[in-house]
Design a protein around this motif. Structure first.
Motif, PDB file in Angstrom:
ATOM      1  N   THR A 375       0.829  -1.212   0.000  1.00  0.00           N
ATOM      2  CA  THR A 375       0.000   0.000   0.000  1.00  0.00           C
ATOM      3  C   THR A 375       0.868   1.270   0.000  1.00  0.00           C
ATOM      4  OG1 THR A 375      -0.128  -0.141   2.405  1.00  0.00           O
ATOM      5  CG2 THR A 375      -1.946  -1.086   1.203  1.00  0.00           C
ATOM      6  N   PRO A 376       1.630   1.493  -1.063  1.00  0.00           N
ATOM      7  CA  PRO A 376       2.540   2.648  -1.066  1.00  0.00           C
ATOM      8  C   PRO A 376       1.846   3.964  -1.399  1.00  0.00           C
ATOM      9  CG  PRO A 376       2.710   1.466  -3.144  1.00  0.00           C
ATOM     10  CD  PRO A 376       1.759   0.685  -2.282  1.00  0.00           C
ATOM     11  N   HIS A 377       2.356   5.075  -0.861  1.00  0.00           N
ATOM     12  CA  HIS A 377       2.021   6.370  -1.430  1.00  0.00           C
ATOM     13  C   HIS A 377       3.045   6.598  -2.537  1.00  0.00           C
ATOM     14  CE1 HIS A 377       5.360   8.086   0.802  1.00  0.00           C
ATOM     15  NE2 HIS A 377       4.768   7.932   1.976  1.00  0.00           N
ATOM     16  N   PRO A 378       2.869   7.632  -3.362  1.00  0.00           N
ATOM     17  CA  PRO A 378       3.765   7.773  -4.518  1.00  0.00           C
ATOM     18  C   PRO A 378       5.251   7.802  -4.154  1.00  0.00           C
ATOM     19  CG  PRO A 378       1.873   9.190  -4.786  1.00  0.00           C
ATOM     20  CD  PRO A 378       1.766   8.615  -3.401  1.00  0.00           C
ATOM     21  N   GLY A 379       5.602   8.370  -2.995  1.00  0.00           N
ATOM     22  CA  GLY A 379       7.008   8.424  -2.603  1.00  0.00           C
ATOM     23  C   GLY A 379       7.564   7.021  -2.375  1.00  0.00           C
TER      24      GLY A 379
END
Ligand code: NAX
Ligand code: ADP
Ligand code: K
Length: 506
Positions: A375-379
């Protein structure tokens, strides 16, 4: 609802024409009428309208819109942005039908001062360029687009704002900033990209009778997950259900300096419906956590320097495990994650610091027999992929798909549009949520909601779509009623879940 690339739209069009036998002219008639009928819902017949028509099929739609509105008694001036003889095919046919109906049009070249002429209008309908746009915008469209962008009335784009490409991975040279876009049949990918979505203004889709057959026959599909999908797929809780039926989950994370994130993940999981929940963290966190999340049970993990140093003692036989929140980016994290990847018997969700630990051992994902969710955020995603954040956000669908397929993981790429990708390459986008969620802790709450969802649903993709939709929708309800985008906290969203569930069950 499916969404498409330009090529998928053309393929659908071709299928309807060649295989079903619906003529292109008829599709254009349907498109123009559907747009005009939709406009009637929000544009009064007292408004003075200019319709700007390009030389392609988007312009063809424009002729049908103009004819339909004129027949309904609207005040419409039609301005053709090309030499009328350049218009070909179905668009030329509708130009002739328009003219033969006794309606006039004028070429932009005949207008002395177009900018001034537009000032006398209330509404501009932009039917200049559609999905066929390519490369830098050439004259006269570049000039016309800048006039439209200076226009102070309402700008309504047909299918997509002129100049915005349908697909990802492309630059916007110059484009109409629409107040509203009336999308024909299927939203295009650019409606869900950070660098293009804003050009659309608010958008709605009109149906022109194109079948989804072509899209359904593709190996993978892209769909928007909507409220109706949630209402029809959210698992119900039976009268005789018991806690064991709603999943036994584990949250692993938290360092001494970061107890808050696992508190939020655990509380969110419980509020989202998890049956039984255990939290595994360092000894120092447990007293505080136990008084905040009283429904959970606790497992103490050994620590070193304030970080988890070993999780070998954890029993991994849970239905699902969420790991990484507040865990810290210490050197031991990779070894701990490796153990979890090897030993987790159920679903493993990796978030936050867990994703940084994953970078060096990505290939371990391929060896897992049970599902892994990232579940990554864009960073975090950009770091995992070794690309820059702008590069990733320029084509997030393509990057997510390649990554999910290569590493056989479910990817939830978070953002204003959250993209869910399965290991098979199917993709969903959820459009709920607001900038009030752009605060620390929002991701921890999502991880908890997703943990609860995956334990309660037979279908992982549905669980992930429902969880992200519910997360954003709850924040939307909260900023509409009790909060603002300034003061909303991630923990408000946990408590707000009650409203969402109640709204869904009505
Ligand atoms: N299924 C479909 O594909 C349907 C499409 N329809 C309409 O048709 C549109 C697509 O039609 P077209 O393929 O003709 O594409 P466009 O209407 O976008 O027009 C392309 C034309 O614009 C010019 N052009 C492209 N890039 C340019 C640039 N950078 N600068 C200046 N001029 C440029 C090209 O010379 C080309 O002739 C859709 O957006 C939609 O509005 C509907 O009529 C019905 C169904
Ligand atoms: N502008 C926004 N519009 C909609 N959703 C947003 C917006 N900003 C953030 N979110 C959502 O909030 C969450 C933020 O997650 P993340 O960046 O991991 O936060 P953190 O790591 O601080 O907990 C994601 O679910 C994301 O989709
Ligand atoms: K357009």
């Amino acid at each position: 609802m499916y969404f498409v690339t330009a090529q998928e739209m053309y393929d659908t069009d071709q299928y309807a024409i060649e295989r079903i036998g619906v003529e292109g002219k008829l599709l254009m008639e349907n498109a123009g009428r559907a747009v005009a009928n939709h406009m009637e819902l929000f544009v009064s017949d007292q408004k003075r309208i200019a319709i700007l028509i390009g030389k392609g099929n988007n312009g063809g739609d424009g002729f049908v819109i103009a004819r339909t509105l004129l027949q309904k008694g609207y005040d419409v001036e039609v301005i053709v942005c090309a030499s009328p003889s350049e218009i070909k095919g179905d668009a030329a046919y509708h130009r002739d039908v328009f003219r033969n109906s006794g309606f006039p049009f004028i070429s932009y070249e005949e207008i002395e001062n177009l900018e001034h002429a537009l000032k006398e209008k209330d509404v501009v309908v932009d039917a200049m360029l559609g999905i066929g746009v390519k490369g830098a915008i050439r004259p006269p469209y570049n000039q016309l687009i800048s006039f439209v962008n200076q226009f102070e009335g309402e700008v309504i784009s047909v299918d997509l704002p002129s100049g915005v490409p349908a697909d990802e991975g492309l630059e916007v040279d110059q484009a109409v900033q629409a107040d509203r876009t009336i999308v024909i049949q299927f939203p295009k990918v650019s409606a869900f990209l950070e660098h293009t979505a804003a050009y659309y203004g608010r958008w709605e889709v009109v149906d022109i009778g194109l079948p989804s057959t072509v899209i359904q026959s593709k190996k993978t599909q892209k769909r928007v997950w909507k409220k109706q999908d949630v209402s029809t797929t959210l698992p119900t809780r039976g009268a005789f259900s018991h806690k064991g039926k709603h999943g036994k989950g584990l949250v692993i994370g938290g360092a001494v300096a970061m107890p808050g994130s696992i508190a939020m993940t655990s509380r969110a999981a419980l509020r989202a419906g998890a049956g039984l929940l255990t939290v595994a963290t360092v000894q120092e966190n447990i007293t505080a956590l136990a008084s905040t999340v009283v429904e959970a049970t606790y497992t103490t993990l050994p620590s070193e320097g304030g970080y988890i140093s070993d999780i070998g003692s954890v029993d991994f036989s849970y239905d699902a495990i969420a790991m990484g929140m507040g865990m810290g980016r210490h050197t031991g994290a990779e070894t701990i994650l490796q153990v979890a990847l090897e030993q987790t018997q159920g679903i493993l969700l990796i978030d936050a610091d867990g994703l940084y630990a994953l970078k060096g051992i990505l290939s371990s994902l391929k060896g897992r027999h049970n599902p892994t969710i990232l579940t990554p955020h864009p960073g975090e995603m950009a770091t995992l992929l070794n690309v820059s954040i702008p590069e990733l956000l320029h084509q997030p669908f393509a990057y997510s798909k390649a990554f999910a397929e290569e590493f056989q993981a479910y990817i939830v790429l978070k953002g204003a549009f959250t993209i869910i990708t399965t290991p098979q390459g199917n993709q969903w986008v959820t459009v709920t949520g607001n900038p009030g969620m752009a605060k620390g802790g929002s991701g921890d709450v999502l991880a908890g909601i997703l943990l609860a969802m995956v334990m309660q649903s037979q279908s992982l993709e549905r669980a992930l779509c429902n969880g992200t939709w519910i997360h954003g929708y709850t924040a939307d309800l909260l900023v509409q009623h009790q909060h603002s985008t300034y003061d909303l906290l991630a923990s408000d969203v946990i408590e707000g879940l009650a409203q969402t569930y109640r709204a869904l069950s009505q």
